[in-house]
Design a protein around this motif. Structure first.
Motif, PDB file in Angstrom:
ATOM      1  N   THR A   3     -15.228   8.175   6.069  1.00 49.68           N
ATOM      2  CA  THR A   3     -16.350   8.481   6.555  1.00 49.68           C
ATOM      3  C   THR A   3     -16.530   7.265   7.797  1.00 49.68           C
ATOM      4  OG1 THR A   3     -17.714   9.288   5.043  1.00 49.68           O
ATOM      5  CG2 THR A   3     -18.515   8.303   6.102  1.00 49.68           C
ATOM      6  N   PRO A   4     -16.487   6.215   7.627  1.00 50.65           N
ATOM      7  CA  PRO A   4     -17.320   4.660   8.667  1.00 50.65           C
ATOM      8  C   PRO A   4     -16.064   4.558   9.465  1.00 50.65           C
ATOM      9  CG  PRO A   4     -16.353   3.890   6.900  1.00 50.65           C
ATOM     10  CD  PRO A   4     -16.790   5.163   6.233  1.00 50.65           C
ATOM     11  N   ASP A   5     -16.613   4.044  10.694  1.00 59.12           N
ATOM     12  CA  ASP A   5     -14.794   3.447  11.951  1.00 59.12           C
ATOM     13  C   ASP A   5     -14.157   3.120  10.465  1.00 59.12           C
ATOM     14  OD1 ASP A   5     -16.583   3.816  14.404  1.00 59.12           O
ATOM     15  OD2 ASP A   5     -18.074   2.791  13.948  1.00 59.12           O
ATOM     16  N   PHE A   6     -13.906   1.828   9.857  1.00 62.19           N
ATOM     17  CA  PHE A   6     -13.279   1.293   9.514  1.00 62.19           C
ATOM     18  C   PHE A   6     -12.068   2.368   8.490  1.00 62.19           C
ATOM     19  CE2 PHE A   6     -10.919  -0.351   5.437  1.00 62.19           C
ATOM     20  CZ  PHE A   6     -10.601  -2.028   5.982  1.00 62.19           C
ATOM     21  N   ALA A   7     -12.936   3.810   8.081  1.00 62.14           N
ATOM     22  CA  ALA A   7     -11.435   5.146   8.094  1.00 62.14           C
ATOM     23  C   ALA A   7     -11.241   5.270   9.273  1.00 62.14           C
ATOM     24  CB  ALA A   7     -12.305   5.625   7.046  1.00 62.14           C
ATOM     25  N   VAL A   8     -12.066   4.777  10.550  1.00 64.09           N
ATOM     26  CA  VAL A   8     -10.660   5.900  11.593  1.00 64.09           C
ATOM     27  C   VAL A   8      -9.653   4.668  12.368  1.00 64.09           C
ATOM     28  CG1 VAL A   8     -10.995   6.597  13.961  1.00 64.09           C
ATOM     29  CG2 VAL A   8     -13.494   6.963  12.212  1.00 64.09           C
ATOM     30  N   ALA A   9      -9.797   4.200  11.878  1.00 65.35           N
ATOM     31  CA  ALA A   9      -8.445   3.240  12.815  1.00 65.35           C
ATOM     32  C   ALA A   9      -7.591   3.407  11.624  1.00 65.35           C
ATOM     33  CB  ALA A   9      -9.302   2.013  12.160  1.00 65.35           C
ATOM     34  N   SER A  10      -7.479   3.902  10.378  1.00 62.27           N
ATOM     35  CA  SER A  10      -6.074   4.304   9.553  1.00 62.27           C
ATOM     36  C   SER A  10      -6.130   5.644   9.742  1.00 62.27           C
ATOM     37  CB  SER A  10      -6.920   4.525   8.027  1.00 62.27           C
ATOM     38  OG  SER A  10      -7.502   3.292   7.459  1.00 62.27           O
ATOM     39  N   LEU A  11      -6.972   6.366   9.981  1.00 64.18           N
ATOM     40  CA  LEU A  11      -6.597   8.031  10.343  1.00 64.18           C
ATOM     41  C   LEU A  11      -6.049   8.417  12.219  1.00 64.18           C
ATOM     42  CD1 LEU A  11      -6.849  11.220   9.925  1.00 64.18           C
ATOM     43  CD2 LEU A  11      -9.084  11.269  11.148  1.00 64.18           C
ATOM     44  N   ALA A  12      -6.668   7.161  12.784  1.00 67.13           N
ATOM     45  CA  ALA A  12      -5.913   7.419  14.066  1.00 67.13           C
ATOM     46  C   ALA A  12      -4.372   7.207  14.253  1.00 67.13           C
ATOM     47  CB  ALA A  12      -6.683   6.373  14.848  1.00 67.13           C
ATOM     48  N   ALA A  13      -3.791   6.212  12.730  1.00 68.47           N
ATOM     49  CA  ALA A  13      -2.952   5.202  12.524  1.00 68.47           C
ATOM     50  C   ALA A  13      -1.762   6.686  12.097  1.00 68.47           C
ATOM     51  CB  ALA A  13      -2.701   4.103  11.591  1.00 68.47           C
ATOM     52  N   LEU A  14      -2.592   7.304  11.643  1.00 72.75           N
ATOM     53  CA  LEU A  14      -1.540   8.082  10.739  1.00 72.75           C
ATOM     54  C   LEU A  14      -1.264   9.277  11.561  1.00 72.75           C
ATOM     55  CD1 LEU A  14      -3.147   8.827   6.974  1.00 72.75           C
ATOM     56  CD2 LEU A  14      -0.802   7.596   7.798  1.00 72.75           C
ATOM     57  N   ALA A  42      -4.870  -0.484   8.817  1.00 73.60           N
ATOM     58  CA  ALA A  42      -4.300   0.566   8.842  1.00 73.60           C
ATOM     59  C   ALA A  42      -2.674   0.501   9.498  1.00 73.60           C
ATOM     60  CB  ALA A  42      -4.631   0.484  10.576  1.00 73.60           C
ATOM     61  N   ASP A  43      -2.016  -0.292   9.394  1.00 71.50           N
ATOM     62  CA  ASP A  43      -0.932  -1.037   9.677  1.00 71.50           C
ATOM     63  C   ASP A  43      -0.047  -0.085   7.866  1.00 71.50           C
ATOM     64  OD1 ASP A  43      -0.764  -0.615  12.547  1.00 71.50           O
ATOM     65  OD2 ASP A  43      -1.528  -3.242  12.317  1.00 71.50           O
ATOM     66  N   LEU A  44      -0.556  -1.170   7.120  1.00 70.25           N
ATOM     67  CA  LEU A  44      -0.046  -1.526   5.859  1.00 70.25           C
ATOM     68  C   LEU A  44      -0.400   0.287   5.058  1.00 70.25           C
ATOM     69  CD1 LEU A  44       0.580  -2.272   3.401  1.00 70.25           C
ATOM     70  CD2 LEU A  44      -1.813  -2.692   2.721  1.00 70.25           C
ATOM     71  N   LEU A  45      -1.485   1.122   6.025  1.00 73.36           N
ATOM     72  CA  LEU A  45      -1.538   2.416   4.989  1.00 73.36           C
ATOM     73  C   LEU A  45      -0.071   3.838   5.654  1.00 73.36           C
ATOM     74  CD1 LEU A  45      -3.094   4.450   3.950  1.00 73.36           C
ATOM     75  CD2 LEU A  45      -4.284   4.792   5.792  1.00 73.36           C
ATOM     76  N   VAL A  46      -0.116   2.881   6.638  1.00 73.26           N
ATOM     77  CA  VAL A  46       0.494   3.703   7.533  1.00 73.26           C
ATOM     78  C   VAL A  46       2.431   3.180   6.650  1.00 73.26           C
ATOM     79  CG1 VAL A  46       2.347   4.241   9.492  1.00 73.26           C
ATOM     80  CG2 VAL A  46       0.531   4.239   9.476  1.00 73.26           C
ATOM     81  N   ASP A  47       2.544   2.218   6.818  1.00 80.97           N
ATOM     82  CA  ASP A  47       3.928   1.539   6.032  1.00 80.97           C
ATOM     83  C   ASP A  47       4.207   2.911   4.672  1.00 80.97           C
ATOM     84  OD1 ASP A  47       4.597   0.624   8.264  1.00 80.97           O
ATOM     85  OD2 ASP A  47       4.293  -1.699   7.345  1.00 80.97           O
ATOM     86  N   THR A  48       2.990   2.712   3.936  1.00 76.06           N
ATOM     87  CA  THR A  48       2.465   2.854   2.255  1.00 76.06           C
ATOM     88  C   THR A  48       2.568   4.630   2.383  1.00 76.06           C
ATOM     89  OG1 THR A  48       1.129   0.893   2.323  1.00 76.06           O
ATOM     90  CG2 THR A  48       1.187   3.079   0.375  1.00 76.06           C
ATOM     91  N   VAL A  49       2.218   5.091   3.444  1.00 70.44           N
ATOM     92  CA  VAL A  49       2.823   6.774   3.709  1.00 70.44           C
ATOM     93  C   VAL A  49       4.730   7.214   3.866  1.00 70.44           C
ATOM     94  CG1 VAL A  49       2.313   9.021   4.572  1.00 70.44           C
ATOM     95  CG2 VAL A  49       1.067   7.966   4.582  1.00 70.44           C
ATOM     96  N   LYS A  50       4.572   5.686   4.356  1.00 71.15           N
ATOM     97  CA  LYS A  50       6.361   5.962   4.723  1.00 71.15           C
ATOM     98  C   LYS A  50       6.708   6.372   3.415  1.00 71.15           C
ATOM     99  CE  LYS A  50       6.221   4.916  10.240  1.00 71.15           C
ATOM    100  NZ  LYS A  50       6.458   3.921  10.758  1.00 71.15           N
TER     101      LYS A  50
END
Length: 302
Positions: free
Chosen positions: A8-19, A172-180
Motif C-alpha cells: 500500500t504505502p511508499d515503502f512498498a512502491v520501492a520494492s514493486l518498482a525494483a521487481l 527493495a534490493d533484498l527483495l529482488v535478490d530473494t525473488v531471484k
C-alpha cells in the motif's frame, strides 16, 4: 515466474518498482481500497496503486480479503509467487495459494520487532542497528521461516522517517535478490529461533505518543525520534497539544519539576525530564503549521 504483489504505502512502491525494473512478471497488484482524504474528502489512491497504474499493471482493491470474487480473481491470475510489502494480514486461503508460497519483506531483523511498527519501536528502544528480512508467510504473524536479511545501522539522531527511508532502499534490493533465489530454487528456509527473547513492535496508538516527562531525557529523546514524523510525540502547552518532531538532549540537573519548561522567549524552549532537558528544535502547535522553535516563539506568549 508470475508474481502478484501486495502493498500500500511508499515503502512498498520501492520494492514493486525494483521487481518491475529487474524484469519480473508482475501479473497483478493488490492494494488498499481508495479512501476519502483531506478537507474535500476526495477519494485518495494508495501510493502503490498510483505506481501500478503508471506501469499499466492490473490492480485489485478488495475490501475483504476473503471475498469470493477477490479469491476467484486471484486464482485466475495463476501466480507462482505472492510478494507482500507493508500490507494487511492475509488469510490462509490467500497466502497458501501460489505453488512457491507467499513471501513478506519486514522492516526488522526477525525474530526481533514482530508487529505493525518495527521501525518506530527500534528507534524508541534506542537500538543502534536494525534491518530488513524476507520470510515465508505462515499462520502466526511474522513467524515464518527466514530466507534472507540485511543489516542497517541507526545513527544517534536518526528519526523513524530516516530509518524508514534507509530500509526502503535496502529492502527493495533484498527483495529482488530473494525473488531471484526463489526462481532459481537456490535458497534455504531458516526457522526463527524460539529461544530468543523477543522485542515486539505493536501498533502505536495516541496515548503512547503522550510524553511522560518523569522519564529520563534519553528515553524521551528516543520516543520523539521514534515517532517522527508520524504519528509524532506530543505534550501540552497552554492547554493545547504541542507536537515535537526534533529535539536535542541537555544533560544537566533540571532544577525544576519534570514537565516544567524554560525559555528565553526568542531562541530556545526546553522541557525538564527527571535528569535533564529536552531542547525542542522542530515542532507544531495545535492549529498551526510545523515550524522551527524560533518561528514558534515569535508568535506565542508563554
Amino acid at each position: 515466474m508470475r508474481i502478484v504483489f501486495m502493498g500500500t504505502p511508499d515503502f512498498a512502491v520501492a520494492s514493486l518498482a525494483a521487481l518491475v525494473n529487474t524484469g519480473f512478471e508482475v501479473a497483478a497488484v493488490v492494494t488498499a481500497a481508495d479512501k476519502p482524504a483531506g478537507r474535500g474528502q476526495k477519494l485518495s489512491e494508495s501510493a502503490v496503486k498510483k505506481y501500478a497504474i503508471e506501469q499499466g499493471l492490473p490492480v485489485l482493491q478488495p475490501i475483504k480479503l476473503k471475498d469470493p470474487e477477490f479469491i476467484a480473481a486471484l486464482k485466475a491470475i495463476n501466480a507462482d509467487l505472492h510478494v507482500v510489502v507493508a500490507f494487511r494480514m492475509l488469510p490462509e486461503m490467500v497466502w497458501s495459494m501460489p505453488p512457491k508460497g507467499t513471501i513478506n519483506l519486514h522492516g526488522s531483523l526477525l525474530p526481533q520487532y514482530r508487529g505493525a511498527a518495527p521501525i518506530n519501536h527500534a528507534i524508541i528502544n534506542g537500538e543502534k542497528e536494525s534491518g530488513v528480512t524476507t520470510f515465508l508467510l505462515k499462520q502466526e504473524i511474522d513467524t515464518g521461516d527466514v530466507i534472507d536479511s540485511r543489516k542497517v545501522s541507526i545513527a544517534d539522531d536518526d528519526t523513524a522517517g530516516d530509518l524508514h527511508d534507509k530500509l526502503m532502499v535496502v529492502g527493495a534490493d533484498l527483495l529482488v535478490d530473494t525473488v531471484k533465489a526463489i526462481e532459481a530454487g537456490d535458497y534455504q528456509e531458516i526457522p526463527q529461533d524460539p529461544a530468543v527473547e523477543i522485542k515486539h513492535a505493536p501498533k502505536i496508538f495516541k496515548d503512547f505518543c503522550n510524553i511522560d516527562w518523569n522519564q529520563s531525557a534519553e528515553t524521551v529523546y528516543n520516543l520523539v525520534r521514534g515517532l517522527s514524523p508520524y504519528p509524532t510525540a506530543f505534550t501540552t502547552l497552554n492547554d493545547k497539544n504541542l507536537k515535537i518532531f526534533k529535539a536535542t538532549v541537555e544533560h544537566k540537573e533540571p532544577g525544576i519539576a519534570a514537565g516544567g519548561f524554560l525559555s528565553d522567549g526568542k531562541t530556545y524552549l526546553k522541557f525538564a525530564t527527571k535528569d535533564g532537558f529536552l531542547k525542542l528544535t522542530d515542532l507544531q502547535y495545535e492549529g498551526k503549521k510545523r515550524m522551527t522553535v524560533e518561528e514558534f516563539l515569535r508568535g506565542i506568549r508563554l
